[in-house]
Design an enzyme around this catalytic site. Structure first.
Site, mmCIF file in Angstrom:
data_model
loop_
_atom_site.group_PDB
_atom_site.id
_atom_site.type_symbol
_atom_site.label_atom_id
_atom_site.label_comp_id
_atom_site.label_asym_id
_atom_site.label_seq_id
_atom_site.Cartn_x
_atom_site.Cartn_y
_atom_site.Cartn_z
ATOM 1 N N PHE A 160 -0.250 -3.197 7.653
ATOM 2 C CA PHE A 160 -1.581 -2.796 8.007
ATOM 3 C C PHE A 160 -1.453 -1.207 8.544
ATOM 4 C CE2 PHE A 160 -1.058 -7.423 9.153
ATOM 5 C CZ PHE A 160 -2.060 -7.775 8.848
ATOM 6 N N ASP A 161 -2.544 -0.642 8.419
ATOM 7 C CA ASP A 161 -2.730 0.710 8.913
ATOM 8 C C ASP A 161 -2.890 0.601 10.566
ATOM 9 O OD1 ASP A 161 -3.247 3.396 9.467
ATOM 10 O OD2 ASP A 161 -5.449 3.255 8.979
ATOM 11 N N GLY A 162 -2.929 1.472 11.390
ATOM 12 C CA GLY A 162 -3.249 1.062 12.728
ATOM 13 C C GLY A 162 -4.838 1.309 13.065
#
Length: 303
Positions: A160-162
């Protein structure tokens, strides 16, 4: 008593995300749906090839056993019911025990996410994804031509990106409006204050529950945070996850480096990011899905 999906991780997935219907979809895009339906009927007994999310779905279903139904995968598609016959026949041929499907023949499909209690919606249709995100569902547009996931047969890996994915775009707005130094100062000043949740917090929580409750399932889960953040802005991200009581297995704070080479090493079954540039880099090495949320995907309303 009616059947129930309570307590299960529910994934709603379009037929085009599960199987390779790219050639057929070109006909669908270039004309009305009648030629498309005719082609699908012609190929009704020809199993479709695996699509971008096929490996992920197969691995997720490995969490189920006769005693424990932990994961439900539902086909949620703009296809017509005739085309749906080919989808289910393809599932049977490939050994995917999918039982439920919703086929809307061109109408928006996302509105069925609520009765399905879906934790995640994967689709190749951008409009459906944007509408689902606007209704507070975790949703992403898959890149059908992403590289396939071929490693780690006994482990699901999700990255996941943040900002604007797991977290809100609060900090990303500061970065885009005032630059890196202002972003770092903002995050350092608020380091003890958890970031507001983004559209994928609920999915990460559901995934974390499955990870903790899997027991003796033959499949394991490994998660990673892959973000353009770097020190000192890394701390607020980690503290936010801690405040959610979520343990993430790996974290890469890349400080603006290209994400693709790092994802090639991690080899996820699926990577989520809100920026198309990062998605383009990632899609060359791993299955990738774009989260059309946050300021990077804001579309001003025309006057």
């Amino acid at each position: 008593m009616p059947a129930s999906l309570d307590g299960q991780l529910v994934i709603a997935i379009s037929s085009r995300a599960l199987f390779d219907f790219e050639a057929e979809n070109q006909i669908f895009d270039q004309a009305d749906d009648l030629p498309y339906m005719a082609l699908q009927l012609e190929k009704i007994d020809e199993p479709a090839a695996p699509g971008m999310a096929y490996s992920l779905v197969k691995k997720l279903l490995a969490f189920n056993s006769p005693e424990h139904q932990r994961v439900e995968v539902v086909i949620l598609s703009r296809n017509d019911p005739v085309s749906g016959l080919r989808v289910f026949k393809s599932c049977y041929t490939h050994g995917l025990p999918l039982l439920r499907g919703v086929f809307t023949r061109g109408r928006p499909a996302w509105s069925f996410l609520k009765p399905l209690q879906a934790n995640l919606f994967l689709s190749a249709d951008e409009a459906d994804v944007r509408d689902a995100l606007a209704a507070d569902f975790a949703a992403a547009r898959v890149y059908p031509k992403s590289a396939s996931a071929e490693q780690h047969p006994d482990e699901i890996r999700i990255a996941f990106d943040g900002d604007a994915v797991l977290f809100s775009d609060e900090a990303e707005r500061v970065f885009q409006q005032d630059g890196l130094l202002a972003f770092q100062a903002h995050e350092s000043a608020k380091v003890q204050q958890p970031l507001p949740p983004g559209p994928f917090k609920s999915f990460l929580q559901a995934l974390h529950r499955l990870q903790q409750d899997a027991g003796d399932a033959p499949m394991k889960i490994r998660t990673a945070l892959v973000t353009a953040r770097s020190a000192p802005a890394h701390e607020r991200a980690i503290r936010t996850l801690m405040s959610w009581n979520i343990q993430i297995d790996e974290a890469y704070f890349l400080g603006g480096l290209e994400k693709g080479p790092f994802l090639k090493v991690f080899a996820p079954d699926l990577f989520f990011d809100d920026q198309t540039g990062h998605c383009d880099s990632a899609a060359s090495v791993a299955p990738t899905a774009h989260v059309a949320a946050g300021i990077s995907n804001y579309r001003p309303v025309a006057n």
